[in-house]
Design an enzyme around this catalytic site. Structure first.
Site: not given
Ligand code: NOJ
Length: 584
Positions: A445
């Site tokens: 991410e």
């Molecule tokens: C981490 C989380 O895993 C994800 O689900 C979320 O959208 C992002 N942070 C952004 O807040």
């Protein structure tokens, strides 16, 4: 003295007290240490192993200029999502309730009382979404499996929902037909509600076996095609926001204990699932099992000040190290054991609030990570700050004895907590390299949000964020960090947990007011697509050209979105997917 421009980020009510000595902690630990020789040996070996980690150089923070160059051949580019955030269809085709279904239906828990009931309708639109991924030329797509969609009560022996299995089968097959590798998360926060009600969720040790059964079912049904498994997504949030602050489902506020206990069970569950894969499936399926950890970077306010350096290291160890150290080295970071242990003694407790692993558990856990997923968004400056350790007022946050600060000059286009500090990403990746033996890393991410009120598709700030963060990742690879892939977060705008739909992380804009949930490309789609096609950054002129062209294209998308909005007031019908007109 702190520089004037830094401002504190207040996470918890603050009460000052000077730091107390270490003796009581030593007393506590000597009471706890087992006296038989074998155990002492084990502890010694573990200490040796922990100190074998390379040293991270806190005193040098290189802010090199932009680096033009390419990523290693075969580098995997992707985008991500999670089940509850995008699927919708919360009560369809035999799906059971998750803790997020229940939590979001309670008034006052989520901004505007939004829910993920329909969200992006991803359950019905996965083929459209795969076209968007193809358009971007993605190599992989990261998504999660909703546990209650395939095991409605969470207990495998109760009932398996074949319709749920069918959905994920179709999604996986469709991705593969389009040459997109699925990277699958088993737990992105949506615990079956029955397990919460019956057992207290992750406070209860029985979750380990239930989760293992669920994971084993996924390996059995999908493992012939899925080769990258992530057991848990961001367990820090599950533990801290789910069981300590209560901002997330299940909304419990068990300050000072709840997060540690939940994390303890999660770490053990991760290890168990890794072993299940290793013994039962790896031979025939040849896949990898990792965990995805979230980590903000913590930079010492003053890199020449030892106390600041120690505080920053504590910040990172209490965040990423809390989970990474057990799975790589078999135990919690020493600094966590010291700090929570000492504070527990001061509270008059007989044992530390941070649970312990037995010697058997330590060796069982150590090395249970084929690759490390890193979710990273932002950075904080850190300085030392002592918190009292009285009976009341203890929490995960005060256990760390530090204060978080931000530089108000850092851009913060969206979420309140998200400041753009690209160099922090390189620092974090290098930290991981030194601490855990340069593991294989997939960035699972990374991205930036904008506020809902902003319906701007020309997201220049996101282009800037991606450009700079991806470049810092490239520098980290040049530093020798073993990063194999990158996942932009997220493919679509979606349900952003307690923030509802008020924060948009997507490369694609989703019009949530329209029941068809049409998707529109933001300018960043064009820019990311260029990075993927070139596998990096050619030269300043080209990259600037990419930015300019991306912004040009989006102004017409903006007009189309506005027109569609006007039209939708008269007719409910909308285009399902807006095509991306650009050839790279
Ligand atoms: C981490 C989380 O895993 C994800 O689900 C979320 O959208 C992002 N942070 C952004 O807040």
């Amino acid at each position: 003295m702190l520089p004037d421009y830094l401002i504190p980020v207040l996470l918890t009510p603050v009460r000052d007290r000077s730091r107390t000595g270490r003796d009581p902690c030593c007393r506590l630990w000597s009471n706890m240490l087992p006296c038989c020789a074998v155990r002492v040996c084990h502890v010694l070996m573990l200490v040796l192993c922990l100190s074998a980690a390379e040293d991270f150089d806190w005193t040098k923070n290189n802010h090199d200029s932009f680096y033009y160059g390419t990523f290693p051949t075969g580098f995997s580019w992707g985008a991500g999502s999670s089940a509850y955030q995008t699927e919708g269809a919360w009560d369809k085709d035999g799906k059971g309730l998750s803790i997020w279904d229940v939590f979001s239906h309670k008034k006052g828990k989520i901004q505007q009382n939004d829910t993920g009931d329909s969200s992006c309708e991803g359950y019905y639109k996965f083929k459209d979404d795969t076209s968007l991924m193809k358009e971007l030329k993605l190599n992989h797509y990261r998504f999660s499996i909703s546990w209650p969609r395939i095991i409605p009560t969470g207990v495998k022996s109760d009932h398996i929902n074949e319709k749920g299995i069918q959905y994920y089968n179709e999604l996986i097959d469709h991705l593969l037909e389009n040459k997109i590798t699925p990277i699958v998360t088993l737990y992105h926060w949506d615990l079956p509600q029955v397990l919460q009600e019956k057992y207290g969720g992750w406070q209860n040790i029985s979750m380990i076996n239930h989760f293992n059964e669920f994971a084993n079912l996924c390996f059995e049904r999908f493992g012939n095609r899925v080769k990258y498994w992530i057991t848990f997504n961001n367990p820090w949030s599950v533990a801290v926001e789910g069981y300590e602050t209560g901002e997330h489902a299940p909304g419990l506020r068990l300050r000072g204990t709840g997060a540690y206990k939940a994390a303890h069970h999660i770490i053990k569950a991760h290890a168990k699932v890794w072993h299940t894969y290793d013994t039962l499936w790896r031979g025939k399926q040849q896949g990898l099992v990792g965990i995805s950890l979230s980590g903000d970077w913590g930079e010492p306010v003053d890199i020449t000040n030892q106390k600041d350096i120690e505080a920053a290291e504590r910040y990172v160890q209490f965040y990423l190290g809390w989970f990474a150290t057990p799975v790589f080295h078999g135990d919690y970071p020493q600094v966590m054991k010291d700090f929570v242990g000492r504070k527990s003694v001061h509270q008059g407790l007989g044992t530390s609030r941070l649970p312990m692993f037995s010697p058997q558990e330590k060796s069982y856990m150590k090395g249970t990570c084929d690759f490390l997923g890193i979710g990273h968004f932002t950075t904080r400056y850190i300085t030392h700050k002592s918190y009292p350790s009285g009976r009341s007022g203890t929490s995960y946050f005060t256990d760390r004895d530090l204060a978080e600060l931000v530089d108000p000059r850092w851009p913060d286009p969206g979420s309140e907590w998200l400041y753009s500090v690209p160099w922090g990403f390189r620092r974090l990746l290098n930290f991981v390299k030194t601490q855990y033996g340069n593991p294989m890393i997939y960035v699972t991410e990374n991205g930036v949000s904008e506020k809902m009120s902003c319906t701007e598709l020309c997201d220049e700030w996101r282009i800037q964020y991606y450009k700079d963060y991806i470049n810092e990742m490239l520098k980290a690879i040049r530093d020798g960090v073993n990063v194999k892939g990158y996942t932009a977060w997220s493919l679509l705008d979606k349900f952003e947990w307690d923030e509802g739909y008020s924060e948009r992380f997507g490369l694609y804009y989703v019009d949530f007011r329209n029941k068809n949930k049409p998707r529109y490309p933001k300018a960043s789609v064009q820019f990311y697509k260029r990075i993927i096609s070139f596998n990096g950054f050619p030269n300043q002129r080209e990259v600037e050209n990419w930015r300019r062209k991306a912004v040009e294209t989006c102004s017409s998308s903006n007009q189309l979105l506005a027109a569609a909005r006007r039209e939708s007031k008269e007719h409910a019908e909308m285009p399902k997917v807006w095509p991306v007109h650009d050839e790279v």
